[in-house]
Motif scaffolding. Structure first.
Motif, PDB file in Angstrom:
ATOM      1  N   VAL A 197       0.767  -1.168   0.120  1.00 51.81           N
ATOM      2  CA  VAL A 197      -0.018  -0.028  -0.056  1.00 51.81           C
ATOM      3  C   VAL A 197       0.834   1.180   0.002  1.00 51.81           C
ATOM      4  O   VAL A 197       0.571   2.047  -0.682  1.00 51.81           O
ATOM      5  N   ASN A 198       1.840   1.349   0.759  1.00 53.02           N
ATOM      6  CA  ASN A 198       2.835   2.554   0.828  1.00 53.02           C
ATOM      7  C   ASN A 198       3.303   2.834  -0.363  1.00 53.02           C
ATOM      8  O   ASN A 198       3.543   3.703  -1.035  1.00 53.02           O
TER       9      ASN A 198
ATOM     10  N   TYR B 203       0.970   3.998  -3.092  1.00 48.75           N
ATOM     11  CA  TYR B 203       0.515   5.202  -2.531  1.00 48.75           C
ATOM     12  C   TYR B 203       1.346   6.266  -3.166  1.00 48.75           C
ATOM     13  O   TYR B 203       0.830   7.323  -3.741  1.00 48.75           O
TER      14      TYR B 203
ATOM     15  N   THR C 184       0.573   8.791  -6.154  1.00 53.35           N
ATOM     16  CA  THR C 184       0.758  10.586  -6.043  1.00 53.35           C
ATOM     17  C   THR C 184       1.430  11.257  -7.035  1.00 53.35           C
ATOM     18  O   THR C 184       1.187  12.126  -7.377  1.00 53.35           O
TER      19      THR C 184
ATOM     20  N   ALA D 214       3.762   8.660   4.224  1.00 51.45           N
ATOM     21  CA  ALA D 214       2.868   7.483   3.858  1.00 51.45           C
ATOM     22  C   ALA D 214       2.248   6.811   4.784  1.00 51.45           C
ATOM     23  O   ALA D 214       2.817   6.701   6.082  1.00 51.45           O
TER      24      ALA D 214
ATOM     25  N   PRO E 160      -6.045   4.348   5.248  1.00 51.57           N
ATOM     26  CA  PRO E 160      -5.178   4.308   4.265  1.00 51.57           C
ATOM     27  C   PRO E 160      -5.624   3.598   2.754  1.00 51.57           C
ATOM     28  O   PRO E 160      -5.388   4.010   1.820  1.00 51.57           O
TER      29      PRO E 160
ATOM     30  N   LEU F  16      -5.955   5.272  -0.843  1.00 45.93           N
ATOM     31  CA  LEU F  16      -5.264   4.507  -1.947  1.00 45.93           C
ATOM     32  C   LEU F  16      -6.348   4.369  -3.180  1.00 45.93           C
ATOM     33  O   LEU F  16      -5.814   4.420  -4.362  1.00 45.93           O
TER      34      LEU F  16
END
Length: 595
Positions: free
Chosen positions: A110-111, A114, A118, A142, A154, A158
């Motif tokens: 996810v990080n 993400y 972005t 993040a 989160p 996302l």
């Protein structure tokens, strides 16, 4: 003839080398963004070795375990949140079984995603290296660098970033009806992850697609090869997908839990018990507004000095005002604990100034005569403001900002995109990125976002075996939990039902037992039962064992379970006392109707 051949050969050599160099120059920012994304993933891995929140982790994973065992949300058990995050984790449990390591890698992914999403959105607004600069602080900001476990904030953020990227792709690429339709369906996913930001976001994107596809004036709209006609066609197809996604969501909810149950528990019941911050709590005090006015004044002054004939003092004043709120935060970050006892969140104080700057920049851009050339470019700033505003109505900036820092930097990107000079834009972008990074590192290192978790232990405890291998907290909570697991395995029969109060550890997913209670978390938004009703619920569902936790990792839970232990002690016998728990037992010969 030979001369012509040599000339042509020279052109070929130059033509082949020049595109190669150009491609490398174009690829370098993207590679830098990938490096930042991987760094954000590494930062999350590092964070998991420092802290863990047992209660929050149990809330997501024990709930997912119930779903994986066939229970249905809002029907078999109640909770006030949207279903997507829980179903994602339930699917992972069904496919791979429960493992803490799997949840860690999920959050790392996810990080990484993400940050990349972005960067792609920033590229719509800014030159590539400016976008790379503004993405740099996301290594530390993040969502799962700040909070190491799976959670709905989160996930919702996302999905918003993903949907905006898909919308831009559909609007700028020749895609078929089916592809555009499927991309449009993803607009409803943020609402299934977190209702208070997902539904406003989906409504805004739907209105934008409706306006762009049907009501926006276009030149040459009848020409099939006209770019504006193609753009309007893509918006209409995307809008069909939004409607299709909404219908599919309604059908799925109706077929599983029932629409009435979903609407009651997610909206009606939760809103009755939610302790909403006031606007003053979410957006005060006045000092933040003063910083915002300075930021706006600096931006406007620097914008007005874009011509080379402007006096140097005006440029210097504009730059000083533009950077001053960030410089103050950097200074306050290192002075807060030494001189300003009450100044706990200096980094978070920048949200209001940047939102104010975004509003002014958005209104200024709307007043310019240039027509918007991209639906996402026209929507992006207002989508960021909408999501941020509704997010802060939940737990204000100190509790709700950890999942949406990408929107913070996207709002800065929108404001910087108004500056006409790429070189000036790049200098400001990298200057802001440097200051935000300097302020973010102590914020993460001190675990400010996780202050509700007890971090006063003298040493860290890490599990070295079992499905929870790698989980780390301050002592003594893991050793207490391991003792409880050993006791349950030896003394409590597998078929007996066990109620854990206040369920601050992932007991059920680790033991494979079934939670006999309809509630999944003990806080005012998730628990509609009074202490007396809770005991009656346990007796009615024939819970023979009750585990009362003595040492809470989240101290705020003590208020949520006030009066509950006394009620259970009146109906159950004391069976054993462990270091961190009290074990109560009610023999099977005692019937629930003996109340």
């Amino acid at each position: 003839m030979d001369t012509l051949v040599k000339f042509a050969s020279g052109l070929t050599d130059e033509g082949s080398s020049e595109p190669t160099a150009t491609r490398w120059r174009q690829a370098a920012p993207w590679l830098a963004a990938c490096l930042l994304a991987l760094s954000a993933g590494a930062a999350h891995q590092w964070q998991t070795t420092r802290i863990g929140a047992l209660g929050d982790f149990a809330y997501i994973l024990d709930t997912a375990w119930r779903i994986a065992q066939g229970e249905v949300m809002y029907r078999d058990f109640v909770l006030p949140h949207s279903p997507l995050t829980f179903h994602v984790q339930a699917t992972l449990i069904k496919l791979f079984g429960f493992s803490y390591g799997l949840t860690v890698w999920y959050c790392t992914a996810v990080n990484v995603t993400y940050v990349l999403l972005t960067y792609q959105l920033m590229r719509i607004l800014l030159p590539p290296w400016s976008a790379v600069g503004l993405c740099a602080p996301l290594v530390w900001l993040a969502p799962h660098t700040l909070y190491p476990h799976p959670f709905y904030d989160p996930d919702a953020a996302l999905l918003i970033l993903l949907n905006l990227n898909l919308l831009h792709w559909v609007m700028t690429t020749q895609t078929g009806l089916v592809v555009a339709f499927l991309c449009g369906m993803t607009t409803v996913l943020p609402a299934l992850a977190k209702q208070n930001i997902g539904y406003p976001y989906a409504g805004l994107v739907g209105l934008g697609a409706l306006w762009w596809g049907w009501f926006r004036e276009t030149r040459g709209a009848s020409a099939k090869d006209d770019p504006e006609a193609a753009s309007a066609r893509a918006a209409r197809r995307f809008m069909y997908g939004i409607l299709g996604g909404a219908l599919a969501t309604l059908g799925w909810l109706a077929a599983t839990c029932g629409l009435e149950n979903y609407l009651f528990w997610v909206f009606v019941s939760a809103s009755r018990r939610l302790a909403r911050p006031t606007l003053a709590e979410a957006y005060g005090p006045w000092l933040r507004w003063a910083s915002g006015l300075a930021l706006v004044a600096g931006w406007r002054l620097w914008l007005s000095t874009s011509s080379g004939t402007s006096p140097q003092w005006m440029k210097a004043t504009g730059l000083a005002l533009l950077l001053s709120p960030f410089l103050i935060v950097v200074a306050a970050t290192f002075l807060a604990e030494r001189f300003f006892v009450d100044l706990d969140y200096p980094l978070l104080s920048l949200w209001v100034p940047v939102m104010l700057l975004a509003v002014v920049a958005g209104v200024w851009q709307e007043r310019t005569p240039a027509r918007p050339t991209s639906l996402v470019k026209a929507l992006l700033l207002w989508a960021c403001l909408t999501v941020t505003f509704f997010s802060f109505l939940s737990q204000a900036h100190y509790g709700s900002s950890y999942g949406i820092w990408a929107l913070f930097f996207l709002m800065l990107s929108c404001a910087l995109s108004a500056l006409p000079d790429d070189a000036r834009r790049a200098r400001v972008a990298w200057g802001l990125a440097l200051m935000m990074t300097v302020a973010a590192v102590p914020y993460v290192q001190k675990n400010v976002r996780l202050r509700y978790v007890d971090q006063s232990g003298d040493n860290l405890q890490t599990l070295v075996s079992g499905p929870l291998k790698g989980f780390t907290t301050c002592a003594p909570y893991l050793s207490d939990f391991v003792e409880l697991l050993a006791f349950a395995g030896e003394r409590i029969p597998p078929q007996d039902l066990v109620a854990c109060i206040p369920q601050e550890e992932p007991f059920y997913v680790l033991t494979g037992r079934r939670n006999p209670l309809r509630i999944v978390a003990f806080d005012r938004t998730a628990n509609p039962l009074s202490p007396a009703e809770l005991v009656e619920e346990a007796l009615r569902r024939q819970a023979r064992w009750v585990v009362l936790k003595k040492r809470l990792q989240m101290k705020s839970l003590s208020k949520e379970v006030e009066g509950v232990p006394e009620r259970f002690l009146a109906k159950y016998d004391l069976f054993a006392e462990l270091d961190g728990y009290v074990i109560l037992h009610r023999p099977s010969s005692v019937k629930a109707d003996s109340l």
